[in-house]
Design a protein around this motif. Structure first.
Motif, short mmCIF file in Angstrom:
data_model
loop_
_atom_site.label_atom_id
_atom_site.label_comp_id
_atom_site.label_asym_id
_atom_site.label_seq_id
_atom_site.Cartn_x
_atom_site.Cartn_y
_atom_site.Cartn_z
N PRO A 55 -10.21 1.59 1.26
CA PRO A 55 -9.33 0.48 1.65
C PRO A 55 -7.93 0.62 1.05
CG PRO A 55 -10.91 -0.25 -0.01
CD PRO A 55 -11.26 1.17 0.33
N ILE A 56 -6.93 0.37 1.89
CA ILE A 56 -5.54 0.36 1.45
C ILE A 56 -4.85 -0.84 2.10
CG2 ILE A 56 -5.32 2.84 1.04
CD1 ILE A 56 -3.91 3.02 3.78
N ILE A 57 -3.78 -1.29 1.48
CA ILE A 57 -3.01 -2.39 2.06
C ILE A 57 -1.68 -1.84 2.54
CG2 ILE A 57 -1.87 -4.60 1.58
CD1 ILE A 57 -4.06 -5.19 -0.40
N GLY A 58 -1.32 -2.18 3.76
CA GLY A 58 -0.07 -1.72 4.33
C GLY A 58 0.47 -2.73 5.32
N VAL A 59 1.74 -2.58 5.64
CA VAL A 59 2.38 -3.43 6.62
C VAL A 59 2.65 -2.57 7.85
CG1 VAL A 59 4.33 -4.94 7.14
CG2 VAL A 59 3.47 -4.77 4.79
N LYS A 60 1.95 -2.86 8.93
CA LYS A 60 2.12 -2.08 10.16
C LYS A 60 3.31 -2.60 10.96
CE LYS A 60 -2.75 -0.95 10.66
NZ LYS A 60 -3.92 -1.05 11.53
N VAL A 61 3.94 -1.70 11.67
CA VAL A 61 5.11 -2.05 12.48
C VAL A 61 4.76 -3.10 13.53
CG1 VAL A 61 6.84 -1.11 14.07
CG2 VAL A 61 6.12 0.23 12.11
N ASP A 62 3.56 -3.07 14.05
CA ASP A 62 3.18 -4.03 15.09
C ASP A 62 2.60 -5.33 14.52
OD1 ASP A 62 0.81 -2.94 14.16
OD2 ASP A 62 -0.03 -2.55 16.15
N SER A 63 2.62 -5.49 13.21
CA SER A 63 2.13 -6.71 12.57
C SER A 63 3.11 -7.85 12.77
CB SER A 63 1.94 -6.46 11.06
OG SER A 63 1.76 -7.67 10.37
N PRO A 64 2.61 -9.06 12.92
CA PRO A 64 3.53 -10.21 13.02
C PRO A 64 4.31 -10.44 11.71
CG PRO A 64 1.23 -10.93 13.04
CD PRO A 64 1.23 -9.44 13.07
N ASN A 65 3.82 -9.89 10.61
CA ASN A 65 4.50 -10.04 9.32
C ASN A 65 5.53 -8.94 9.03
OD1 ASN A 65 3.11 -12.36 8.55
ND2 ASN A 65 1.39 -11.17 7.79
N PHE A 66 5.61 -7.95 9.91
CA PHE A 66 6.50 -6.82 9.66
C PHE A 66 7.96 -7.25 9.52
CE2 PHE A 66 9.16 -3.23 11.09
CZ PHE A 66 8.84 -2.33 10.09
N GLN A 67 8.42 -8.12 10.40
CA GLN A 67 9.82 -8.55 10.34
C GLN A 67 10.10 -9.35 9.08
OE1 GLN A 67 12.17 -7.35 12.52
NE2 GLN A 67 13.48 -8.13 10.90
N LYS A 68 9.15 -10.18 8.65
CA LYS A 68 9.33 -10.93 7.40
C LYS A 68 9.45 -9.96 6.22
CE LYS A 68 6.52 -14.77 9.02
NZ LYS A 68 5.23 -15.44 8.87
N PHE A 69 8.59 -8.96 6.21
CA PHE A 69 8.62 -7.93 5.17
C PHE A 69 9.99 -7.25 5.16
CE2 PHE A 69 8.15 -3.34 4.33
CZ PHE A 69 7.70 -3.37 3.01
N CYS A 70 10.46 -6.82 6.31
CA CYS A 70 11.76 -6.14 6.42
C CYS A 70 12.90 -7.04 5.99
CB CYS A 70 11.99 -5.65 7.85
SG CYS A 70 10.92 -4.28 8.32
N ASP A 71 12.85 -8.30 6.39
CA ASP A 71 13.92 -9.25 6.05
C ASP A 71 14.02 -9.46 4.55
OD1 ASP A 71 14.51 -9.50 8.74
OD2 ASP A 71 13.46 -11.42 8.98
N GLU A 72 12.89 -9.57 3.87
CA GLU A 72 12.91 -9.79 2.42
C GLU A 72 13.30 -8.53 1.65
OE1 GLU A 72 10.02 -12.12 0.26
OE2 GLU A 72 9.36 -13.03 2.16
#
Length: 111
Positions: A55-72
């Motif tokens: 198991p790993i944790i990552g932020v995928k480009v197609d995730s709804p949270n991706f833009q929030k991640f990028c913005d922060e």
């Protein structure tokens, strides 16, 4: 820059020395950035599996949270500060590095 240094860390010559020293300096400079980025990955990421099923944790480009991640993360990506790097001569690279490696490390070489 770190990724460009990785392939030449195995060199047992001046270029390897310069690469190792610069790798250490750059790694230390990224400590706080990496910690902040990792906290955002924890906050916005989703658990997936790596190629070995771990198991790993990552932020995928197609995730709804991706833009929030990028913005922060964006304000931290734009920050700059001075780093004292060792600079090698192009003549030190002759016979030690391929043309591709020289192009990748152009920021660390001078005439």
């Amino acid at each position: 820059m770190l990724n460009q240094l990785r392939p030449v860390l195995v060199h047992r010559d001046k270029i390897g020395y310069f690469a190792a020293r610069n790798f250490r300096v750059l790694s230390e400079c990224l400590t706080e950035y990496d910690a902040f980025r990792n906290s955002l990955i924890e906050k916005y990421g989703e658990e997936t599996k790596d190629d070995k099923g771990r198991p790993i944790i990552g932020v995928k480009v197609d995730s709804p949270n991706f833009q929030k991640f990028c913005d922060e993360l964006a304000p931290f990506n734009e920050m700059e500060h001075e780093v004292e790097l060792m600079i090698a001569k192009y003549t030190d690279a002759i016979g030690c590095l391929s043309g591709e490696e020289i192009l990748g490390l152009d920021w660390m070489l001078e005439d």
